[in-house]
Scaffold this motif. Sequence first.
Motif, PDB file in Angstrom:
ATOM      1  N   HIS A 207      34.568  36.078  49.469  1.00 26.46           N
ATOM      2  CA  HIS A 207      35.856  36.538  48.940  1.00 26.46           C
ATOM      3  C   HIS A 207      35.788  38.038  48.664  1.00 26.46           C
ATOM      4  O   HIS A 207      34.709  38.585  48.423  1.00 26.46           O
ATOM      5  N   ARG A 305      41.053  44.319  35.735  1.00 27.55           N
ATOM      6  CA  ARG A 305      41.653  45.058  36.853  1.00 27.55           C
ATOM      7  C   ARG A 305      42.453  44.092  37.706  1.00 27.55           C
ATOM      8  O   ARG A 305      42.348  42.867  37.562  1.00 27.55           O
ATOM      9  N   THR A 309      43.355  40.478  48.241  1.00 24.31           N
ATOM     10  CA  THR A 309      42.669  40.643  49.513  1.00 24.31           C
ATOM     11  C   THR A 309      43.301  41.759  50.344  1.00 24.31           C
ATOM     12  O   THR A 309      42.604  42.597  50.911  1.00 24.31           O
ATOM     13  N   ASP A 388      53.511  39.639  43.715  1.00 24.85           N
ATOM     14  CA  ASP A 388      53.290  39.476  42.277  1.00 24.85           C
ATOM     15  C   ASP A 388      54.424  40.157  41.521  1.00 24.85           C
ATOM     16  O   ASP A 388      54.854  41.252  41.882  1.00 24.85           O
ATOM     17  N   ASN A 414      42.245  30.883  44.961  1.00 26.73           N
ATOM     18  CA  ASN A 414      43.682  30.699  45.163  1.00 26.73           C
ATOM     19  C   ASN A 414      44.006  29.393  45.853  1.00 26.73           C
ATOM     20  O   ASN A 414      43.371  29.032  46.843  1.00 26.73           O
TER      21      ASN A 414
HETATM   22  P1  AMP Z   1      43.099  37.252  46.255  1.00 25.59           P
HETATM   23  O1  AMP Z   1      43.755  37.773  47.470  1.00 25.59           O
HETATM   24  O2  AMP Z   1      42.384  35.977  46.461  1.00 25.59           O
HETATM   25  O3  AMP Z   1      42.205  38.281  45.640  1.00 25.59           O
HETATM   26  O4  AMP Z   1      44.238  36.920  45.189  1.00 25.59           O
HETATM   27  C1  AMP Z   1      45.106  37.935  44.790  1.00 25.59           C
HETATM   28  C2  AMP Z   1      46.037  37.476  43.704  1.00 25.59           C
HETATM   29  O5  AMP Z   1      45.313  37.175  42.515  1.00 25.59           O
HETATM   30  C3  AMP Z   1      46.981  38.564  43.296  1.00 25.59           C
HETATM   31  O6  AMP Z   1      48.084  38.675  44.180  1.00 25.59           O
HETATM   32  C4  AMP Z   1      47.388  38.130  41.906  1.00 25.59           C
HETATM   33  O7  AMP Z   1      48.387  37.130  41.959  1.00 25.59           O
HETATM   34  C5  AMP Z   1      46.103  37.513  41.381  1.00 25.59           C
HETATM   35  N1  AMP Z   1      45.349  38.425  40.518  1.00 25.59           N
HETATM   36  C6  AMP Z   1      44.292  39.188  40.816  1.00 25.59           C
HETATM   37  N2  AMP Z   1      43.860  39.869  39.740  1.00 25.59           N
HETATM   38  C7  AMP Z   1      44.679  39.529  38.725  1.00 25.59           C
HETATM   39  C8  AMP Z   1      44.756  39.878  37.342  1.00 25.59           C
HETATM   40  N3  AMP Z   1      43.892  40.699  36.769  1.00 25.59           N
HETATM   41  N4  AMP Z   1      45.752  39.314  36.596  1.00 25.59           N
HETATM   42  C9  AMP Z   1      46.632  38.468  37.160  1.00 25.59           C
HETATM   43  N5  AMP Z   1      46.605  38.082  38.446  1.00 25.59           N
HETATM   44  C10 AMP Z   1      45.629  38.602  39.218  1.00 25.59           C
END
Ligand code: AMP
Length: 506
Positions: A207, A305, A309, A388, A414
Amino acid sequence: MSNHLFDLIVAKIPDPEKIFLQTLEGDSILYRQMLSASARYAHALVKLGVEPGDRVAMQMEKSPAFLFIYLACVRAGAVFLPLNTAYTPHEVGYFLSDAQPKLIICDPERADSLSEAAKAADARVVVHGHGQYGELYDLAAASPPDFSNVARGPDDLAAILYTSGTTGRSKGAMLSHDNLASNALTLVDYWRFTPEDVLIHALPVYHTHGLFVATNNVLLSGGSLIFLPKFSGPQILEAMSDRPGKLRGTVLMGVPTFYTRLIDEPGLTREACARMRLFISGSAPLLAETHRAFSARTGQAILERYGMTETNMSTSNPYDGARIPGTVGFPLPGVALRVADPETGAALPQGEIGMIEVKGPNVFKGYWLMPEKTASEFRPDGFFITGDLGMIDDKGYVHIVGRGKDLIISGGLNIYPKEVETEIDSLPGVIESAVIGLPDADFGEAVTAVVVREKGAAIDEAAIHAALRDRLAKFKWPKTIHFVEELPRNAMGKVQKNLLRATYGG
Ligand code: AMP
């Protein structure tokens, strides 16, 4: 020849004899050995027919070799495509048919089950055993320790990471050398990484968080890793402690579940954390309550933070200023972030909730073989629509208030409800289903299914669980299944998941 990402990595090596990676037991790999191992694997890839631009898929358990093969792909000009080890062969089949990789590298135990999917996609299965054996290991071991890196510019692809699709198909996010390099360099600076740092690495490496945020940050600061196979509270505490002759951690990077679990460890004290420089959290929302409880126990404020992806990291709480619980901090230097009207893309006034959109060198090159999908996720002025929902407060801190796409994040992974719903709906006796995430103290969110059965159908919770076992990775299985007569819907016919969350969330 010049290879954008790898040249930067080499330039940051403080001393070839310095430890790059150490296991908890104290087995060390020096930077010099990282260079020779990645060179040997790069030769092995070339011997297996990999050419610049070819995709190299890999479904392999976490190990130092995983990182060397990633670096070998960078050096050989290939596009690295890591796959979650929880994916079933059925799921891997889709990624292979979509990405058309030259190879699928896997643990020997997976080779048989992946052979059919690999054959269909014309990809060759190459095994690499954990105890350093197998075809790929043997080819690397018989290769020289130097490799002439393939020339790659900033815009050439370094990796494709698949994100689960909201409406069925998974999308391959194309990440360039400079997407990765620029983001890591920004974070090294923002989070003050130096060669003295020792990052405790307990994240999965398939990941973006464990592979790029954690590993590239260490590589581009010349620091070291304590490499754990997976999260374990007692092992993290051990890695933070003074152990003669072994590295001591200075930074922990984790998903919120790491922190809720650490709080349950009696050994988590002020003294145990006294020599840690930084605790970082991301990938899912860190509850303000967890932030406060951790701070009360350790005297340390977790730095949260936000990223994804497709964008790498976009915002961070400050290193020196206040790390505000429940916020994800400020846009990183070089990253433009705005909150926009989801329909029009027009920037909204400060304080209003809207779609978070970002632009900068961190933002990916688009979805693999999906030009239309890519175009629809970008505004004409180049901002990427993250999906988001958020808000910027009067001090400039970004708050994530929800996920426009109903994404469930359980234990940092996710899950798109649609994918689980499709599998449940296909079962005999099921009319329809709605899958939601409910608050869970351990996992952040727990996958929950609400199912409508045909009249008189016998299908029950156990039968649904049994049917999903071979279709979906375990982290996607519903923890609880409720049966109802019908799903609540609004006037437009949309299932009101907010009502389901309210009903079952208590
Ligand atoms: P991924 O692509 O698997 O890294 O997932 C990304 C998604 O995780 C983002 O679009 C957000 O919805 C969520 N995310 C990542 N970091 C945070 C955070 N610190 N607070 C809330 N949601 C987060």
